[in-house]
Design a protein around this motif. Structure first.
Motif, short mmCIF file in Angstrom:
data_model
loop_
_atom_site.label_atom_id
_atom_site.label_comp_id
_atom_site.label_asym_id
_atom_site.label_seq_id
_atom_site.Cartn_x
_atom_site.Cartn_y
_atom_site.Cartn_z
N LEU A 1 71.92 26.10 59.27
CA LEU A 1 72.71 27.30 59.57
C LEU A 1 73.00 27.39 61.05
N ALA A 2 72.00 27.09 61.87
CA ALA A 2 72.19 27.12 63.32
C ALA A 2 73.20 26.07 63.77
N ARG A 3 73.25 24.93 63.05
CA ARG A 3 74.23 23.88 63.35
C ARG A 3 75.59 24.17 62.74
N ARG A 4 75.68 25.27 61.98
CA ARG A 4 76.90 25.70 61.31
C ARG A 4 77.31 24.77 60.17
N ASP A 5 76.31 24.09 59.59
CA ASP A 5 76.56 23.32 58.38
C ASP A 5 76.61 24.24 57.16
N LEU A 6 75.99 25.41 57.27
CA LEU A 6 75.97 26.40 56.20
C LEU A 6 76.61 27.69 56.70
N ASP A 7 77.12 28.48 55.76
CA ASP A 7 77.72 29.76 56.12
C ASP A 7 76.72 30.91 56.03
N ARG B 1 60.94 32.16 62.02
CA ARG B 1 62.04 31.24 62.27
C ARG B 1 63.41 31.90 62.16
N THR B 2 63.43 33.07 61.52
CA THR B 2 64.69 33.79 61.34
C THR B 2 65.12 34.48 62.63
N TYR B 3 64.19 34.70 63.54
CA TYR B 3 64.48 35.47 64.74
C TYR B 3 65.14 34.62 65.82
N HIS B 4 66.01 33.75 65.40
CA HIS B 4 66.80 32.92 66.32
C HIS B 4 67.85 33.81 66.99
N SER B 5 68.08 33.58 68.27
CA SER B 5 68.98 34.47 69.01
C SER B 5 70.39 34.52 68.43
N GLY B 6 70.81 33.43 67.78
CA GLY B 6 72.18 33.40 67.26
C GLY B 6 72.30 33.81 65.81
N LEU B 7 71.17 34.22 65.19
CA LEU B 7 71.17 34.54 63.76
C LEU B 7 71.01 36.03 63.51
N GLY C 1 65.63 37.40 52.14
CA GLY C 1 66.87 38.07 52.53
C GLY C 1 68.00 37.10 52.80
N VAL C 2 69.08 37.62 53.35
CA VAL C 2 70.24 36.80 53.71
C VAL C 2 70.28 36.64 55.23
N VAL C 3 70.68 35.44 55.67
CA VAL C 3 70.75 35.13 57.10
C VAL C 3 72.11 34.47 57.36
N TRP C 4 72.72 34.81 58.51
CA TRP C 4 74.01 34.23 58.86
C TRP C 4 74.13 34.16 60.38
N ASN C 5 75.12 33.41 60.85
CA ASN C 5 75.39 33.31 62.29
C ASN C 5 76.10 34.57 62.78
N LYS C 6 75.63 35.13 63.87
CA LYS C 6 76.24 36.36 64.38
C LYS C 6 77.71 36.18 64.74
N ASP C 7 78.04 35.04 65.33
CA ASP C 7 79.41 34.85 65.81
C ASP C 7 80.34 34.24 64.77
N LEU C 8 79.86 34.05 63.53
CA LEU C 8 80.71 33.49 62.47
C LEU C 8 80.76 34.41 61.25
N TYR C 9 80.62 35.70 61.50
CA TYR C 9 80.55 36.64 60.38
C TYR C 9 81.96 36.99 59.92
N SER C 10 82.45 36.25 58.92
CA SER C 10 83.81 36.43 58.41
C SER C 10 83.83 37.45 57.27
N GLU C 11 85.03 37.81 56.84
CA GLU C 11 85.17 38.72 55.70
C GLU C 11 84.54 38.12 54.45
N THR C 12 84.64 36.80 54.30
CA THR C 12 84.08 36.13 53.13
C THR C 12 82.57 36.25 53.11
N ILE C 13 81.92 35.97 54.25
CA ILE C 13 80.47 36.10 54.33
C ILE C 13 80.05 37.55 54.13
N GLU C 14 80.78 38.46 54.73
CA GLU C 14 80.47 39.88 54.59
C GLU C 14 80.53 40.31 53.12
N THR D 1 64.59 23.95 56.83
CA THR D 1 65.74 23.04 56.87
C THR D 1 67.04 23.82 56.78
N LEU D 2 67.06 24.84 55.92
CA LEU D 2 68.26 25.65 55.76
C LEU D 2 68.64 26.37 57.05
#
Length: 321
Positions: free
Chosen positions: A149-155, A164-170, A286-299, A144-145
């Motif tokens: 994350l893929a829908r950008r509801d989570l950072d 399931r982690t091997y999503h192209s955008g993650l 581990g930690v998972v995030w969107n490739k195209d939304l990697y901000s300074e805060t997430i980093e 669910t998480l």
């Protein structure tokens, strides 16, 4: 009155200055003191008040002794002022942070393993370094998480690393490997038992297990097959650690839990780990995030989680181990 019933027409003529003036006036108690605090003349303060009362169509203040007091209409406008000015302030902070490439909010999703140690330590350390950022935490099954994350509801998500982690955008990074433990609460005769138990000998206990479709449940079912006990009938299925703990202490139940969570709860005498005749792997966390939304805060959050999880690392977990 028709403008008020419309709900919007009157508000279009309302200014932030009106709302600010009303709040200051209530705090000051007099027009004179309110004017001083707002750096304006008393006549200007009276003008703002009269203008707002004209918009509302009712008196907003009355004299009660030496101080002005809000009328029922004034109380309604005060609630509006607090809400609107609060939103304006938060929006200003967010816009300022955005202009600097940062954000004022971080929404983190996590599974049990993360909640046990890494997540609370990471959030605490993160907010010491970034006090302007508000953190929201959501605990759900990793599937669910990742969908959220893929829908950008989570950072960012702190959870199991699997197919399931091997999503192209993650993007992901492994933090540690975790196992599955068998645990009981004070309601079980196995509380404090130090003997070694074959897993197959426990299948007739009243089991609390994660729901089907979760990573832990899949690993658990595989372990039962290996132990020659594939037909265990659980009494309760839940993905909530609070439900697991409550049931363990309210009756003769036995459950499964991640090693990270078990270690934490055992240290606080909340569960007892039952020794079994095998090691059951949970997998990588581990930690998972969107490739195209990697901000300074997430980093910054990912870096702190990385340091906490590193053996002998310099993060705050090093001193806590």
């Amino acid at each position: 009155m028709s403008d008020l019933a419309d709900g919007f027409t009157w508000a279009r003529r309302l200014k932030v200055r009106h709302l600010e003036s009303l709040l200051v006036l209530e705090q000051a108690g007099t027009l004179t003191e309110a004017a001083v605090r707002l750096h304006m003349t008393q006549s200007a303060m009276s003008h703002w008040l009269a203008e707002m009362e004209s918009l509302v169509g009712a008196p907003l203040v009355v004299r009660g002794g030496r101080r002005l007091e809000l009328t029922p209409a004034g109380q309604l406008m005060k609630r509006l002022a607090i809400s609107v000015l609060g939103d304006v302030s938060r929006a200003g902070q967010a816009l300022n942070a955005s202009a600097r490439g940062k954000t004022t909010r971080l929404h983190v999703g996590s599974v049990w393993s993360g909640v046990a140690r890494v997540l609370p330590m990471a959030v605490t350390h993160f907010q010491r370094l970034h006090p302007e950022v508000s953190v929201t935490v959501t605990e759900q099954p990793v599937g669910t998480l990742l969908e959220r994350l893929a829908r950008r509801d989570l950072d960012v998500v702190l959870g199991t690393i699997d197919a399931r982690t091997y999503h192209s955008g993650l993007q992901y990074e492994t933090l540690f490997e975790d196992d599955i433990c068998v645990v009981v609460g004070r309601g079980s005769p196995l509380w404090g038992d130090t003997g070694l138990h074959p897993l197959g000998s426990l299948v007739h206990e009243q089991w609390i297990v994660p729901p089907k479709g979760t990573t832990m449940r899949g690993q658990w079912d595989s372990a039962l097959i290996d132990a020659g006990a594939p037909w265990l009938q659980p009494k309760v299925e839940t993905a909530a650690i609070t439900t697991l703990l409550t049931l363990l202490h309210s009756g003769n139940y036995i459950g499964v839990c991640s090693e990270e969570m078990t270690r934490y709860q055992s240290a606080h005498a909340m569960v007892h780990k039952v020794a079994i005749d095998r090691v059951i792997r949970f997998g990588a966390v581990g930690v998972v995030w969107n490739k195209d939304l990697y901000s300074e805060t997430i980093e910054a959050f990912v870096q702190i989680a990385r340091e906490i999880s590193r053996p002998g690392g310099t993060g705050p977990a090093a001193a806590a181990r």
